[in-house]
Design a protein around this motif. Structure first.
Motif, PDB file in Angstrom:
ATOM      1  N   ASN A 192      -2.085  32.746  22.477  1.00 53.07           N
ATOM      2  CA  ASN A 192      -2.051  32.778  24.139  1.00 53.07           C
ATOM      3  C   ASN A 192      -2.291  31.164  24.367  1.00 53.07           C
ATOM      4  OD1 ASN A 192      -2.679  32.813  26.516  1.00 53.07           O
ATOM      5  ND2 ASN A 192      -3.601  33.908  27.038  1.00 53.07           N
ATOM      6  N   ALA A 193      -0.928  30.396  24.259  1.00 53.51           N
ATOM      7  CA  ALA A 193      -1.387  28.639  24.084  1.00 53.51           C
ATOM      8  C   ALA A 193      -2.128  27.963  25.072  1.00 53.51           C
ATOM      9  CB  ALA A 193       0.410  27.760  24.488  1.00 53.51           C
ATOM     10  N   GLY A 194      -2.067  28.794  26.814  1.00 59.30           N
ATOM     11  CA  GLY A 194      -3.155  28.132  27.872  1.00 59.30           C
ATOM     12  C   GLY A 194      -4.711  27.957  27.213  1.00 59.30           C
ATOM     13  N   VAL A 195      -5.216  29.863  26.885  1.00 58.30           N
ATOM     14  CA  VAL A 195      -6.639  29.542  26.451  1.00 58.30           C
ATOM     15  C   VAL A 195      -6.833  29.006  24.922  1.00 58.30           C
ATOM     16  CG1 VAL A 195      -8.388  32.082  25.892  1.00 58.30           C
ATOM     17  CG2 VAL A 195      -6.330  32.000  28.301  1.00 58.30           C
ATOM     18  N   ASP A 196      -5.994  28.972  24.422  1.00 58.32           N
ATOM     19  CA  ASP A 196      -6.654  28.719  22.801  1.00 58.32           C
ATOM     20  C   ASP A 196      -6.533  27.254  23.136  1.00 58.32           C
ATOM     21  OD1 ASP A 196      -6.069  31.146  22.146  1.00 58.32           O
ATOM     22  OD2 ASP A 196      -4.310  30.706  20.922  1.00 58.32           O
ATOM     23  N   GLU A 197      -5.603  26.624  23.718  1.00 56.09           N
ATOM     24  CA  GLU A 197      -5.596  25.119  23.935  1.00 56.09           C
ATOM     25  C   GLU A 197      -7.199  24.834  25.016  1.00 56.09           C
ATOM     26  OE1 GLU A 197      -2.582  23.970  26.252  1.00 56.09           O
ATOM     27  OE2 GLU A 197      -1.160  23.831  24.304  1.00 56.09           O
ATOM     28  N   ALA A 198      -7.293  25.565  25.940  1.00 62.75           N
ATOM     29  CA  ALA A 198      -9.066  25.477  26.861  1.00 62.75           C
ATOM     30  C   ALA A 198     -10.172  25.484  25.320  1.00 62.75           C
ATOM     31  CB  ALA A 198      -9.099  26.322  27.390  1.00 62.75           C
ATOM     32  N   ALA A 199      -9.916  25.906  24.781  1.00 63.33           N
ATOM     33  CA  ALA A 199     -10.952  26.681  24.055  1.00 63.33           C
ATOM     34  C   ALA A 199     -11.159  25.714  23.108  1.00 63.33           C
ATOM     35  CB  ALA A 199     -11.012  28.019  23.115  1.00 63.33           C
ATOM     36  N   ASP A 200     -10.024  24.663  22.352  1.00 66.50           N
ATOM     37  CA  ASP A 200     -10.095  23.806  21.543  1.00 66.50           C
ATOM     38  C   ASP A 200     -10.389  22.232  22.264  1.00 66.50           C
ATOM     39  OD1 ASP A 200      -9.128  24.895  19.359  1.00 66.50           O
ATOM     40  OD2 ASP A 200      -6.949  24.622  19.513  1.00 66.50           O
ATOM     41  N   ARG A 201     -10.232  22.435  23.789  1.00 62.38           N
ATOM     42  CA  ARG A 201     -10.994  21.487  24.017  1.00 62.38           C
ATOM     43  C   ARG A 201     -12.223  21.267  24.565  1.00 62.38           C
ATOM     44  NH1 ARG A 201      -6.529  21.297  27.178  1.00 62.38           N
ATOM     45  NH2 ARG A 201      -7.014  23.009  29.640  1.00 62.38           N
ATOM     46  N   LEU A 202     -12.418  22.826  24.691  1.00 61.84           N
ATOM     47  CA  LEU A 202     -14.460  22.983  24.907  1.00 61.84           C
ATOM     48  C   LEU A 202     -14.954  22.889  23.792  1.00 61.84           C
ATOM     49  CD1 LEU A 202     -14.496  25.852  27.365  1.00 61.84           C
ATOM     50  CD2 LEU A 202     -15.553  23.553  27.289  1.00 61.84           C
ATOM     51  N   TRP A 203     -14.220  22.988  22.483  1.00 68.04           N
ATOM     52  CA  TRP A 203     -14.710  23.208  21.010  1.00 68.04           C
ATOM     53  C   TRP A 203     -15.019  21.701  20.363  1.00 68.04           C
ATOM     54  CZ3 TRP A 203     -17.911  24.246  17.199  1.00 68.04           C
ATOM     55  CH2 TRP A 203     -18.170  23.695  16.297  1.00 68.04           C
ATOM     56  N   ALA A 204     -13.881  20.428  21.086  1.00 69.13           N
ATOM     57  CA  ALA A 204     -13.599  19.218  21.141  1.00 69.13           C
ATOM     58  C   ALA A 204     -15.130  19.176  21.606  1.00 69.13           C
ATOM     59  CB  ALA A 204     -12.577  18.773  21.295  1.00 69.13           C
ATOM     60  N   GLY A 205     -15.335  19.166  22.771  1.00 71.65           N
ATOM     61  CA  GLY A 205     -16.403  18.804  23.824  1.00 71.65           C
ATOM     62  C   GLY A 205     -17.521  18.692  23.057  1.00 71.65           C
ATOM     63  N   PHE A 206     -17.547  20.012  22.550  1.00 73.05           N
ATOM     64  CA  PHE A 206     -18.399  20.238  22.106  1.00 73.05           C
ATOM     65  C   PHE A 206     -19.344  19.376  20.815  1.00 73.05           C
ATOM     66  CE2 PHE A 206     -21.071  23.320  18.427  1.00 73.05           C
ATOM     67  CZ  PHE A 206     -22.187  23.393  18.969  1.00 73.05           C
ATOM     68  N   VAL A 207     -18.447  19.743  19.673  1.00 77.62           N
ATOM     69  CA  VAL A 207     -18.654  18.731  18.734  1.00 77.62           C
ATOM     70  C   VAL A 207     -19.081  17.120  18.512  1.00 77.62           C
ATOM     71  CG1 VAL A 207     -17.765  17.529  16.647  1.00 77.62           C
ATOM     72  CG2 VAL A 207     -16.826  20.022  17.234  1.00 77.62           C
ATOM     73  N   GLU A 208     -18.845  16.201  20.314  1.00 78.33           N
ATOM     74  CA  GLU A 208     -19.184  15.228  19.703  1.00 78.33           C
ATOM     75  C   GLU A 208     -20.969  15.272  20.992  1.00 78.33           C
ATOM     76  OE1 GLU A 208     -17.399  12.708  19.409  1.00 78.33           O
ATOM     77  OE2 GLU A 208     -16.082  14.083  17.913  1.00 78.33           O
ATOM     78  N   ALA A 209     -20.601  16.613  21.830  1.00 77.83           N
ATOM     79  CA  ALA A 209     -22.219  16.093  22.804  1.00 77.83           C
ATOM     80  C   ALA A 209     -23.320  17.198  22.102  1.00 77.83           C
ATOM     81  CB  ALA A 209     -21.858  16.597  23.939  1.00 77.83           C
ATOM     82  N   CYS A 210     -23.067  17.770  21.488  1.00 73.92           N
ATOM     83  CA  CYS A 210     -24.022  19.135  20.823  1.00 73.92           C
ATOM     84  C   CYS A 210     -25.389  18.528  20.062  1.00 73.92           C
ATOM     85  CB  CYS A 210     -23.702  19.646  19.686  1.00 73.92           C
ATOM     86  SG  CYS A 210     -22.746  19.059  17.837  1.00 73.92           S
ATOM     87  N   ASP A 211     -25.040  17.292  19.262  1.00 68.60           N
ATOM     88  CA  ASP A 211     -26.307  17.119  18.951  1.00 68.60           C
ATOM     89  C   ASP A 211     -27.390  17.046  20.164  1.00 68.60           C
ATOM     90  OD1 ASP A 211     -28.641  15.799  17.534  1.00 68.60           O
ATOM     91  OD2 ASP A 211     -27.694  13.929  16.618  1.00 68.60           O
ATOM     92  N   ALA A 212     -28.832  17.676  20.357  1.00 70.21           N
ATOM     93  CA  ALA A 212     -30.268  16.951  21.050  1.00 70.21           C
ATOM     94  C   ALA A 212     -30.201  15.908  21.051  1.00 70.21           C
ATOM     95  CB  ALA A 212     -30.940  18.119  20.647  1.00 70.21           C
TER      96      ALA A 212
END
Length: 174
Positions: free
Chosen positions: A24-44
């Motif tokens: 599901n291209a639209g949902v998958d791209e949104a999930a990948d964007r969320l993951w990329a954002g989490f990767v950068e900001a996940c360290d407390a």
């Protein structure tokens, strides 16, 4: 130090990099964007990204035998892509003097609380590293009970009933 770095590099490499399925291209791209954002900001602590945390976890497991990861939920107002961060804690944060019976028929071993069935129920953690107490506070340091649901206790389980981890090089040193 070189041996520890080699172990970390060989175990982690470039790190875990999940990707959504291509169904599901639209949902998958949104999930990948969320993951990329989490990767950068996940360290407390705000010092590294998800891949850096993975390497630090393995380094702690090699050197100390274990690593504690507190899962910190955040408010939407904090402006994070995903309202969740990870806080890495050295095993020194566990109150190892906390051992004995616990309410409800449970028990505590070296700061790890179990229910009557032997399931991990909570961790007794110091809010700051005990070695840094004299720099931060002049009062006695008291551990706080943190639900096991909010803590990942990572260690190499080598035997049944093992509560804590063992430094990986301890057998070699002996």
């Amino acid at each position: 130090a070189k041996a520890v770095q080699a172990v970390v590099s060989n175990l982690i490499g470039t790190g875990i990099m999940p990707r959504a399925r291509a169904s599901n291209a639209g949902v998958d791209e949104a999930a990948d964007r969320l993951w990329a954002g989490f990767v950068e900001a996940c360290d407390a602590d705000g010092l590294t990204d998800f891949f850096g945390l993975q390497a630090l976890i393995v380094r702690a497991m090699v050197e100390s035998g274990e690593c504690l990861v507190r899962i910190r939920t955040r408010q939407r107002e904090d402006g994070l892509p995903v309202p969740l961060q990870l806080q890495l804690l050295e095993p020194d944060h566990l109150d190892t003097a906390k051992t004995g019976e616990a309410p409800g028929g449970g028990f505590i071993v070296q700061g790890v609380e179990f229910d009557a069935l032997g399931r991990r129920r909570a961790y007794w953690l110091f809010p700051v590293h005990p070695g840094e107490v004299t720099l931060v506070r002049r009062t006695a340091l008291a551990s706080q009970r943190v639900s096991a649901e909010g803590v990942l206790h990572l260690f190499d389980r080598l035997r049944p009933g093992q509560v804590r981890g063992v430094p990986w090089f301890a057998p070699v040193i002996l």
